[in-house]
Every structure is written in C-alpha cells, then in structure tokens.
Design an enzyme around this catalytic site. Structure first.
Site, mmCIF file in Angstrom:
data_model
loop_
_atom_site.group_PDB
_atom_site.id
_atom_site.type_symbol
_atom_site.label_atom_id
_atom_site.label_comp_id
_atom_site.label_asym_id
_atom_site.label_seq_id
_atom_site.Cartn_x
_atom_site.Cartn_y
_atom_site.Cartn_z
ATOM 1 N N ARG A 68 0.829 -1.201 0.000
ATOM 2 C CA ARG A 68 0.000 0.000 0.000
ATOM 3 C C ARG A 68 0.870 1.260 0.000
ATOM 4 N NH1 ARG A 68 -2.620 -0.338 4.650
ATOM 5 N NH2 ARG A 68 -1.768 1.530 5.569
ATOM 6 N N TYR A 122 -14.989 16.905 -16.918
ATOM 7 C CA TYR A 122 -15.420 15.510 -17.038
ATOM 8 C C TYR A 122 -16.582 15.273 -16.066
ATOM 9 C CZ TYR A 122 -14.734 10.410 -16.878
ATOM 10 O OH TYR A 122 -14.881 9.056 -16.934
ATOM 11 N N ASP A 195 -6.148 18.622 -14.693
ATOM 12 C CA ASP A 195 -6.430 17.305 -15.250
ATOM 13 C C ASP A 195 -5.971 17.373 -16.704
ATOM 14 O OD1 ASP A 195 -7.526 15.118 -16.563
ATOM 15 O OD2 ASP A 195 -9.379 15.128 -15.399
ATOM 16 N N LYS A 220 -6.585 6.252 -20.381
ATOM 17 C CA LYS A 220 -6.783 6.834 -21.694
ATOM 18 C C LYS A 220 -5.489 6.725 -22.527
ATOM 19 C CE LYS A 220 -10.679 7.630 -19.688
ATOM 20 N NZ LYS A 220 -11.058 8.906 -19.096
HETATM 21 C C1 LIG Z 1 -11.591 9.310 -17.848
HETATM 22 C C2 LIG Z 1 -11.298 10.632 -17.258
HETATM 23 C C3 LIG Z 1 -11.218 10.799 -15.877
HETATM 24 C C4 LIG Z 1 -11.461 9.664 -14.915
HETATM 25 O O1 LIG Z 1 -10.532 8.656 -15.069
HETATM 26 P P1 LIG Z 1 -10.840 7.122 -14.660
HETATM 27 O O2 LIG Z 1 -9.564 6.441 -14.991
HETATM 28 O O3 LIG Z 1 -12.013 6.688 -15.453
HETATM 29 O O4 LIG Z 1 -11.137 7.156 -13.199
HETATM 30 C C5 LIG Z 1 -10.942 12.052 -15.392
HETATM 31 N N1 LIG Z 1 -10.748 13.091 -16.220
HETATM 32 C C6 LIG Z 1 -10.814 12.972 -17.547
HETATM 33 C C7 LIG Z 1 -10.582 14.166 -18.403
HETATM 34 C C8 LIG Z 1 -11.091 11.747 -18.120
HETATM 35 O O5 LIG Z 1 -11.177 11.611 -19.447
#
Ligand SMILES: *Cc1c(COP(=O)(O)O)cnc(C)c1O
Length: 407
Positions: A68, A122, A195, A220
């Site tokens: 962890r 998002y 982000d 992604k």
């Molecule tokens: C997919 C996404 C998230 C969340 O990510 P997860 O891996 O699904 O938890 C946050 N911000 C953006 C811009 C995303 O495309």
C-alpha cells in the site's frame, strides 16, 4: 530457507505443506538485469535484518515494506511519469478519479475549504465536487476558466485553496491558458490542479507552466490499449510528501499488473499520439465539410475560440486526438441511429485507445450532470465526442460517412 537462490535446496528436507509455501520463492536477485520491469505482486517485504526493516518503517532508509506504501513495479512507472511530465514526483493510482481526489485533498491540506473549478469538466469530476466534496463542507464554485477576468473575480471572492481545470476541456475541447491561471493561483496562495488527460505530456506539461499538480487518467492515452484502469498524480516538490502520506493512508494505489501494462503502453505512447493527432486533424476537416454536421469543436481549427492560447501552449501540428461535433438537427434518436450504424469506430465509454471510439456525452460522461447544468456547459443533445485511433484515416472516414447517412 527464508531466501533461496535457485529452487529451494533448503526446502528439500521439509514436508509438502511447507514446500508448497516456501520452495522457489524469495530468490535473491542475480547479476542479470531484466530489460523491462517485472510485475512485483508481493504485498510485503523483508530484509536481511530486522534492524533494516525498522529503519525502512521509520523512513530513515529508502526501501519497500508494504504494497500500500509502494512497490517496485509502481516505482518504475512513477519514475517514468515524473520524467514525462518534468515533475518532482508521481503517484500511480487505482483510477483517474482516485488521482483527482488525492490531488484535490492534498491541495486543500493547508486548511482552506474552498475550490474554484472550471465550469466544463469531465462528468465524474463534477460528481466528485458536488456529491462528495461539497457535502463534506468544501465550498465549490464554478467559473469560466477561459475568461481570466471571470476566474480572477471568482478567486478574489472565494479565496480557494485549490483551482481545478482541464488542460483540454471535456467534451467541448476548450483550452484554458494554464500558465496565466497558474500565476493567478500563485498570487492567491491556491494550488493549481490540472487534469491533463486529454492533452497528455506530448501537448502540454502543466508543471512546466506553473501548475502544482498534473493529473492523468492512465486509462486513456498513456496506457492506450483499452485494457487498464488507472490514474496518476504528478506534482511539485512542495506537495509531494503530503501526497504520498495521504496515499499511504487511503491506499487507492494502482495494482502491479496495471502498472506493468501502463509502462508497456507508454513505450509507444508518443508514436500513437502523433498518429492519433494527425488522424484527428483529417477527421475534423472532413466533418466540417459534411452537410449533416452543424458544428465541429477541434483545437486545430484556426477559428477555435482559444486559438491564440493553443498556438502559444501546444507544439505545432499537435492539437490532441479528440474531435467533438454536432449532428445537424439531431436529438437522442438520431444520435442513437448514428452510433448503431458505425462498424469500425467503437461506440464505447472511453477515449485515447488505439481504436477509434465515439461517445454520446448526454448518455455517458455527462449523464449524471443535470440537464440545466449541461445546458450551461454548452453540451447539446446533438453533440458526439470522437476519439481518433491509429487506424487508417480513410477507413474511419468511410465508417463515419456510412453512419451519418443513417441519421
Ligand atoms: C476518464 C477521465 C477521468 C477519470 O478517469 P478514470 O480512470 O475513469 O477514473 C478524469 N478526467 C478525464 C478528463 C477523463 O477523461
């Protein structure tokens, strides 16, 4: 026989129940170095002496103690992410949302219970702000972060501990001026969390522009093959110790298998991204000329509302691999017909994979956002979000052509 070198000669004298749990395991590393990082699944570690483990628990010496806290596979991925983003340190998390929650909580650790967030985010991030953070007593205010005067006014009023933006917004692909927003955040004593999932380190490295935290959904572009759920926070020196400490307590860490897959994916990430960006340019141009397409949202469009920021912040010819477009006169039924007619582009909830994907924000990413909030965000019922893959652009275009004909 705690450690063995090859097989387990010491286990030879033992009974089968003992052999079953000890033989072959805990081999000492040989002088050979594997060319890629192995998957370390051990949940805990021990050392030659208890005194050393004691020093490691006491953080007087670097080392692994418990999964962890960290493990060698994640450490390798974290070093890679820190390098890609030119940050001070990284944390590999169980998901992009876990990464966002950790970054925001660390940003707010100085006690200011207030966030100013971009009004285009998002969908799950809006949920995190409104359904998790706000009910726990944190003041959440939304602002148009592409309008610096509006952002400054919101910051002056709510004196946030954290400003939260996306480097390319989802799904309308607006591009805020990260460097100017970082200056506003620093002047106000707030931490800037970016982000940067859509921009990726190929287009923008937020820490180089003054941000304190860069967050990614590894799910992604970075992992890129549709087989990993993961997230990452990369941050500056000031916040790294607090981020690590919080993560060690909460334990929303990435599993070693996912770390391995992500590292493997990242090796081809720059090549994939170049190709995906080039495909997105071709798709955007083609869509803009299609009679059934009312409007295209694409950062490479010279008439994009943030064109000046895009020229300043992104490298030439890389505009991201997302294209959003509005189908003329379409509502839910027409969009569903379009999605169902696609044969190559996958109508699934994600983006950034090697295969092209299309998503209907009203049904998926922004489903939880109220229609009123969606309206304010400019997300209409005819809007479709396309993630360009690495296929031949001509094949993707033929597929879109066929599906638009079915609307
Ligand atoms: C997919 C996404 C998230 C969340 O990510 P997860 O891996 O699904 O938890 C946050 N911000 C953006 C811009 C995303 O495309």
């Amino acid at each position: 026989m705690r450690t063995t070198k090859s097989g387990s000669p010491a286990a030879g004298a033992c009974q089968i129940h003992t052999k079953a749990v000890h033989a072959g395991d805990r081999r000492k590393p040989s002088s050979a170095i594997p060319v890629t990082t192995p998957i370390h699944t051990a949940s805990s570690y021990f050392y030659e002496t208890s005194a050393q483990l004691d020093r490691i628990f006491g953080r007087e010496e670097e080392g692994y103690a418990y999964a962890r806290y960290d493990n060698p596979t994640n450490a390798a991925l974290e070093e890679l992410l820190t390098s890609l983003e030119n940050g001070y340190g990284s944390l590999a998390c169980a998901s992009g949302m876990a990464a966002l929650q950790l970054a925001i909580s660390t940003a707010l650790a100085d006690g200011r219970k207030s966030i100013v967030a971009a009004d285009a985010l998002y969908g799950a991030t809006v949920g995190l702000l409104l359904n998790v953070l706000e009910p726990s007593g944190i003041d959440v205010r939304f602002a148009d972060v592409c309008d610096l005067a509006a952002l400054e006014a919101a910051v002056a009023e709510s004196k946030p501990g954290c400003i939260l933006i996306e480097s390319i917004s989802n799904p309308l692909l607006r591009v805020p001026q990260v460097d100017r927003i970082a200056a506003i955040a620093r002047a106000a004593g707030a931490a800037l969390v970016v982000d940067s999932t859509f921009a990726t380190p190929m287009l923008l490295r937020p820490l180089e522009r003054g941000a304190h935290f860069s967050v990614h959904s590894l799910t992604k572009y970075l992992a890129g093959h549709g087989d990993v759920l993961g997230g990452a926070v990369v941050c500056d020196e000031e916040h790294f110790a607090a981020l690590r400490a919080l993560s060690r307590t909460i334990g929303a860490v990435l599993g070693p298998f996912e770390s391995y897959l992500t590292m493997r994916g990242i090796k081809t990430f720059p090549l994939r991204m170049e190709r995906q960006c080039a495909n997105a340019c071709r798709l955007a141009t083609w869509l803009a000329a299609h009679p059934k397409v009312e409007r295209v949202h694409f950062p490479g469009d010279p008439s994009h509302p943030d064109a000046a920021a895009i020229r300043r912040l992104f490298p030439p010819d890389l505009y991201g691999a997302m294209v959003s477009f509005e189908i003329r006169g379409a509502g839910r039924d027409e969009v569903f017909r379009f999605l169902d007619a696609l044969e190559i582009v996958v109508p699934a909830t994600s983006l950034g994979d090697v295969h092209s994907m299309v998503l209907y924000p009203v049904m998926a990413s922004h489903r939880e956002v109220s229609p009123k909030h969606r309206e304010r965000m400019g997300i209409r019922d005819n809007l479709v979000r396309l993630s360009a893959g690495i296929e031949s652009a001509g094949d993707i275009i033929a597929d879109l052509e066929r599906a638009l004909a079915a609307v």
